[in-house]
Design an enzyme around this catalytic site. Sequence first.
Site, PDB file in Angstrom:
ATOM      1  N   SER A 247     -21.891  75.954 -33.359  1.00  0.00           N
ATOM      2  CA  SER A 247     -21.670  75.366 -34.679  1.00  0.00           C
ATOM      3  C   SER A 247     -22.755  74.371 -35.064  1.00  0.00           C
ATOM      4  O   SER A 247     -23.075  74.236 -36.251  1.00  0.00           O
ATOM      5  CB  SER A 247     -20.301  74.683 -34.721  1.00  0.00           C
ATOM      6  OG  SER A 247     -19.268  75.618 -34.503  1.00  0.00           O
ATOM      7  N   HIS A 312     -20.424  69.692 -34.931  1.00  0.00           N
ATOM      8  CA  HIS A 312     -20.499  70.180 -36.308  1.00  0.00           C
ATOM      9  C   HIS A 312     -21.190  69.155 -37.208  1.00  0.00           C
ATOM     10  O   HIS A 312     -22.067  69.487 -38.009  1.00  0.00           O
ATOM     11  CB  HIS A 312     -19.097  70.449 -36.858  1.00  0.00           C
ATOM     12  CG  HIS A 312     -18.320  71.468 -36.091  1.00  0.00           C
ATOM     13  ND1 HIS A 312     -17.868  71.257 -34.799  1.00  0.00           N
ATOM     14  CD2 HIS A 312     -17.899  72.712 -36.449  1.00  0.00           C
ATOM     15  CE1 HIS A 312     -17.208  72.323 -34.390  1.00  0.00           C
ATOM     16  NE2 HIS A 312     -17.211  73.221 -35.364  1.00  0.00           N
TER      17      HIS A 312
END
Length: 373
Positions: A247, A312
Amino acid sequence: LLSQFDPDNTGYISTEKFRSLLQRHGSELDPHKLEVLLALADSNSEGRICYQDFVNLMSNKRSNSFRQAILQGNRRLCSKALLEETGLSLSQRLIRHVAYETLPREIDRKWYYDSYTCCPPPWFMITITIAFANQGISLPFQVAFFLYNGVVLDRFVLQVTHPLYLKNALLYHPQLRAQAWRYLTYIFMHAGIEHLGLNVVLQLLVGVPLEMVHGAARISFVYVAGVVAGSLAVSVADMTAPVVGSSGGVYALVSAHLANIVMNWSGMKCQFKLLRMAVALICMSFEFGRAVWLRFHPSAYPPCPHPSFMAHLGGVMVGITLGVIILRNYEQRLQDQTLWWIFLSIYVIFVLFAIFWNIFAYSLLDLKLPPPP
């Protein structure tokens, strides 16, 4: 021929002499390049042409001065939109589609459309998805390695909740943070099929077109910078958690692309751009929400928490800083961009800070870390 009109080696020739050269030898040039050269001659208000600009054009390189000369001219190159071209083959329509999906200026779209040769192909994003090798066992990474873990652990959804999952040598674990390769290799481990699916889809649908336009060097830099920033962000802000998933790199690319669309909204001519942005944001939000829920969900293996979601956020920060600078400029030297150096300096400072943090902070804060897997 140009040197004959510049006996004093000033690096410039008059636009009149330049036009006469084009009239005499234009038939020997590629029609597209001839069109750009004429626009360059018409746009120059100083009455002279820089020899280096001519060299940049003929060698398919574009300097800032060359871009300005074209953009400030009569835009002869942009007299006909690329979308109006008819009779294109399937591959040509695909290249045109990619140009309109990623580039905000018509002149850049035409330049890319005419110069793209698919050599080399967008190998980085494809390779990072299907490359192989793990602890001496030849296994395709991400997709096939996920299937391998599913068979071994007998679990395909929320694999990360399995007690044996953390024993893998690829993921990042706070107790094993001295093993430097884990700050990169954690991208090849995923929490479950839902995690893998969203990352692979975004990685290919966004990453491959971006690599086709901007090249493997730039896209791989953004991707790897996002990956490293993701794991380092976890080691600083969520110090007791492991990390898995790509991610960080995926969010760096997607956030850079979305930010570039927002910054150049009026120039982006891609169809359904609002809908596509909404779908991308929904997918990212869903995956991020899943990561936050999983982080605070009771662990099936109590001494070890679930993976962190901070990777993230680290990827997003890289995307809207370094990534935007890279994607905003097509075929230009990043060294000429002041913001590039500012953001690169900030990134390097963060990496150095995180390294020292990992060396000293864990012992000074006396944290209770989960046991080694």
